[in-house]
Design an enzyme around this catalytic site. Structure first.
Site, PDB file in Angstrom:
ATOM      1  CG  ASP A 179      43.649 -19.416   0.397  1.00  0.00           C
ATOM      2  OD1 ASP A 179      43.128 -19.981   1.369  1.00  0.00           O
ATOM      3  OD2 ASP A 179      44.717 -18.786   0.472  1.00  0.00           O
ATOM      4  CG  ASP A 180      41.692 -14.674  -2.415  1.00  0.00           C
ATOM      5  OD1 ASP A 180      40.770 -15.016  -3.173  1.00  0.00           O
ATOM      6  OD2 ASP A 180      42.782 -14.272  -2.816  1.00  0.00           O
ATOM      7  CG  ASP A 181      36.697 -12.794   1.683  1.00  0.00           C
ATOM      8  OD1 ASP A 181      36.109 -13.885   1.790  1.00  0.00           O
ATOM      9  OD2 ASP A 181      37.073 -12.125   2.658  1.00  0.00           O
TER      10      ASP A 181
END
Length: 212
Positions: free
Chosen positions: A126-128
């Site tokens: 869900d995130d970098d």
């Protein structure tokens, strides 16, 4: 956002001009309508879930003679993608992901819901920083009443290597059995640590877990 459309390709056609879904025969329509009701029920069930590790649905609607739901867009790939790209994960990273999926499952199980398709391709990053994961794809999930009896007769699907042996049996998951999802969670951990899909449950039952 991402939009999921209900479209049974073996039963439906699409008008090339209007994009509307066409159902050729009345007999086919009965089948399609039955599964569309399930699709909408699935969407409404997911929309009611509020957990940071479960995909969020923003809207559900009918258009073009079919149904859709709008969900958050997660664009960093799945756990399966990461392992195929980078190889097996270090234990600490794998356990971090497994703990987050376990949190989602604990929430689901507290509401008498079984996911029934836990596997690396159904867990998105869900995130970098690759720190947070999101559980998706509730297409074969089941809800159970307060006595543990299923409220849907939809057959449970099978993802080879991740489905426990009871999902292969006739009648399979007719009662609320959280251990079914826990098995699949363990199989997912195996994949993260080894980079290999686990053997099918029947093989493990006969021969045990292979050494790696």
């Amino acid at each position: 956002v991402a939009i999921k459309e209900f479209f049974m390709k073996d039963y439906c056609e699409r008008d090339e001009i209007t994009a509307s879904v066409i159902i050729p025969t009345e007999g086919t329509r009965q089948i399609v309508d039955r599964y569309k009701v399930k699709f909408l029920k699935e969407a409404q069930m997911i929309a009611s879930l509020k957990n940071e590790h479960i995909i969020q649905i923003h809207d559900i609607f009918e258009e073009n003679n079919t149904a859709y739901y709008v969900m958050e867009y997660v664009n960093h790939g799945s756990l399966k993608d990461i392992v195929e790209l980078e190889g097996a994960l270090v234990e600490s990273k794998a356990i971090k992901y497994i703990n987050q999926i376990a949190d989602a499952l604990s929430y689901l199980h507290s509401r008498n819901i079984l996911h029934l398709d836990i596997k690396p391709s159904n867990v998105l990053i869900d995130d970098d920083d690759n720190d947070k994961v999101i559980l998706i794809d509730f297409g074969i999930s089941k809800h159970y009443d307060s006595d543990g009896a299923q409220t849907s007769t939809t057959p449970a699907g099978i993802s080879k290597g991740y489905a426990p042996i009871e999902q292969y049996q006739q009648g399979n998951i007719s009662t609320f059995t959280p251990s079914t999802d826990v098995y699949s969670l363990g199989a997912t951990l195996y994949f993260l640590l080894t980079g290999e899909t686990p053997p099918e449950a029947s093989i493990i039952y006969e021969d045990g877990i292979p050494s790696t």
